[in-house]
Design an enzyme around this catalytic site. Structure first.
Site, PDB file in Angstrom:
ATOM      1  NE  ARG A  17     -45.106  18.645  22.226  1.00 17.68           N
ATOM      2  CZ  ARG A  17     -44.365  18.767  23.341  1.00 17.68           C
ATOM      3  NH1 ARG A  17     -44.842  18.418  24.499  1.00 17.68           N
ATOM      4  NH2 ARG A  17     -43.154  19.255  23.254  1.00 17.68           N
ATOM      5  NE  ARG A  48     -37.619  18.436  21.117  1.00 18.72           N
ATOM      6  CZ  ARG A  48     -36.756  18.731  22.089  1.00 18.72           C
ATOM      7  NH1 ARG A  48     -35.492  18.412  21.956  1.00 18.72           N
ATOM      8  NH2 ARG A  48     -37.168  19.345  23.170  1.00 18.72           N
ATOM      9  CE  LYS A  60     -43.823  22.886  26.203  1.00 17.60           C
ATOM     10  NZ  LYS A  60     -42.761  23.092  25.211  1.00 17.60           N
ATOM     11  NE  ARG A  65     -35.772  16.217  26.555  1.00 16.57           N
ATOM     12  CZ  ARG A  65     -36.836  17.024  26.480  1.00 16.57           C
ATOM     13  NH1 ARG A  65     -37.206  17.729  27.531  1.00 16.57           N
ATOM     14  NH2 ARG A  65     -37.518  17.130  25.365  1.00 16.57           N
ATOM     15  NE  ARG A 101     -33.818  20.932  27.121  1.00 21.64           N
ATOM     16  CZ  ARG A 101     -35.126  21.034  26.910  1.00 21.64           C
ATOM     17  NH1 ARG A 101     -35.840  21.960  27.518  1.00 21.64           N
ATOM     18  NH2 ARG A 101     -35.714  20.251  26.045  1.00 21.64           N
TER      19      ARG A 101
HETATM   20  P1  ADP Z   1     -40.125  19.974  24.760  1.00 24.06           P
HETATM   21  O1  ADP Z   1     -41.308  20.855  25.012  1.00 24.06           O
HETATM   22  O2  ADP Z   1     -38.843  20.605  25.159  1.00 24.06           O
HETATM   23  O3  ADP Z   1     -40.090  19.427  23.373  1.00 24.06           O
HETATM   24  P2  ADP Z   1     -41.343  17.748  26.243  1.00 24.06           P
HETATM   25  O4  ADP Z   1     -40.734  17.066  27.387  1.00 24.06           O
HETATM   26  O5  ADP Z   1     -42.594  18.512  26.485  1.00 24.06           O
HETATM   27  O6  ADP Z   1     -40.186  18.701  25.696  1.00 24.06           O
HETATM   28  O7  ADP Z   1     -41.635  16.703  25.077  1.00 24.06           O
HETATM   29  C1  ADP Z   1     -40.662  15.810  24.614  1.00 24.06           C
HETATM   30  C2  ADP Z   1     -41.237  14.888  23.552  1.00 24.06           C
HETATM   31  O8  ADP Z   1     -42.256  14.057  24.137  1.00 24.06           O
HETATM   32  C3  ADP Z   1     -41.925  15.572  22.380  1.00 24.06           C
HETATM   33  O9  ADP Z   1     -41.018  15.963  21.384  1.00 24.06           O
HETATM   34  C4  ADP Z   1     -42.891  14.473  21.913  1.00 24.06           C
HETATM   35  O10 ADP Z   1     -42.237  13.511  21.148  1.00 24.06           O
HETATM   36  C5  ADP Z   1     -43.323  13.818  23.217  1.00 24.06           C
HETATM   37  N1  ADP Z   1     -44.557  14.440  23.734  1.00 24.06           N
HETATM   38  C6  ADP Z   1     -44.666  15.164  24.874  1.00 24.06           C
HETATM   39  N2  ADP Z   1     -45.930  15.602  25.044  1.00 24.06           N
HETATM   40  C7  ADP Z   1     -46.632  15.155  23.969  1.00 24.06           C
HETATM   41  C8  ADP Z   1     -47.979  15.290  23.525  1.00 24.06           C
HETATM   42  N3  ADP Z   1     -48.885  15.992  24.236  1.00 24.06           N
HETATM   43  N4  ADP Z   1     -48.338  14.694  22.373  1.00 24.06           N
HETATM   44  C9  ADP Z   1     -47.468  13.982  21.651  1.00 24.06           C
HETATM   45  N5  ADP Z   1     -46.190  13.830  21.985  1.00 24.06           N
HETATM   46  C10 ADP Z   1     -45.759  14.399  23.139  1.00 24.06           C
END
Ligand code: ADP
Ligand code: ZN
Length: 221
Positions: A88, A170, A13, A159, A127
């Site tokens: 999400r 996750r 993404k 990370r 990663r």
């Molecule tokens: P990935 O898609 O690889 O899990 P992201 O950077 O999109 O990585 O998200 C990392 C973390 O940030 C998620 O696991 C969550 O804890 C938090 N997060 C990101 N976007 C949201 C969202 N829209 N709602 C709730 N938590 C979020």
């Protein structure tokens, strides 16, 4: 244009959102990046978000929705944006629809990057990230110099939520809370599935092709 990038953790993404945003000249908004910025800068939002992110859980909707609203109300979003990692939850999805409706806008496309569970865990566990947003994989997509970003010479890091253990949580969180959103956009007729297993450049090509197809039909961009 308003584009939503959907997909499991590490489905690509972030990478593809950056490509699309650059190509269309619109902002790339990643809620994950916003939270990580807040964590790195020791803000109260960061302290709250960290409790959830490190465990592989979602940050509560109320906080996330407010952050997203503040961001998309900014001037640079007036001609559109690419959303990466939002919505999400169904609650986030519905509130986004409402926010857009209130200002007479709507989502143009929801792009779903499809990858298997095994691939998600494999990608996450290898990663390496750079502060500039570029992601590498120690085996399949290494940087030219070890631990140094090809683009900005920054030092690469892992990370905190990119461990096998947290990756499984996750993935679980994704299936339970985020995957149902795909069906919503499918019903709205704006969903496009893209095979996320292909090499990055091929995925970008497929994504841009779909956007082009959509734009020429709508006469937008
Ligand atoms: P990935 O898609 O690889 O899990 P992201 O950077 O999109 O990585 O998200 C990392 C973390 O940030 C998620 O696991 C969550 O804890 C938090 N997060 C990101 N976007 C949201 C969202 N829209 N709602 C709730 N938590 C979020
Ligand atoms: Zn970099």
């Amino acid at each position: 244009m308003i584009i939503i990038m959907l997909g499991a953790p590490a489905s690509g993404k972030g990478t593809q959102s950056a490509v699309v945003a650059q190509k269309l000249g619109i902002p790339h908004i990643s809620t994950g990046d916003i939270f990580r910025w807040n964590i790195a800068n020791n803000t109260p939002i960061g302290a709250e978000a960290k409790k959830y992110i490190d465990k592989g859980l979602l940050v509560p909707d109320e906080l996330t929705i407010n952050i997203l609203r503040d961001r998309i109300e900014m001037e640079d979003c007036k001609d559109g944006f690419v959303l990466d990692g939002y919505p999400r939850t169904i609650n986030q999805q519905e509130s986004l629809d409402k926010m857009l409706e209130d200002c007479g806008k709507s989502i143009d496309m929801a792009i779903n990057l499809v990858v298997t569970d095994e691939e998600v865990v494999r990608r996450i566990s290898g990663r390496r990230m750079c502060k500039c947003g570029k992601a590498y994989h120690i085996v399949t997509y290494p940087s030219k110099k070890p631990d140094i970003c090809d683009l900005c010479n920054g030092e690469l890091y892992t990370r905190k939520d990119d461990t096998v253990e947290v990756a499984n949580t996750r993935l679980d969180t994704y299936k339970k809370q985020s995957e149902p959103i795909i069906g919503v956009y499918m019903e709205k007729g704006i969903l496009v599935d893209i095979d996320g297993h292909n090499p990055q450049d091929k995925v970008s090509e497929d994504v841009l092709y779909e956007i082009h197809k959509y734009s020429s039909k709508q006469g937008v961009v």
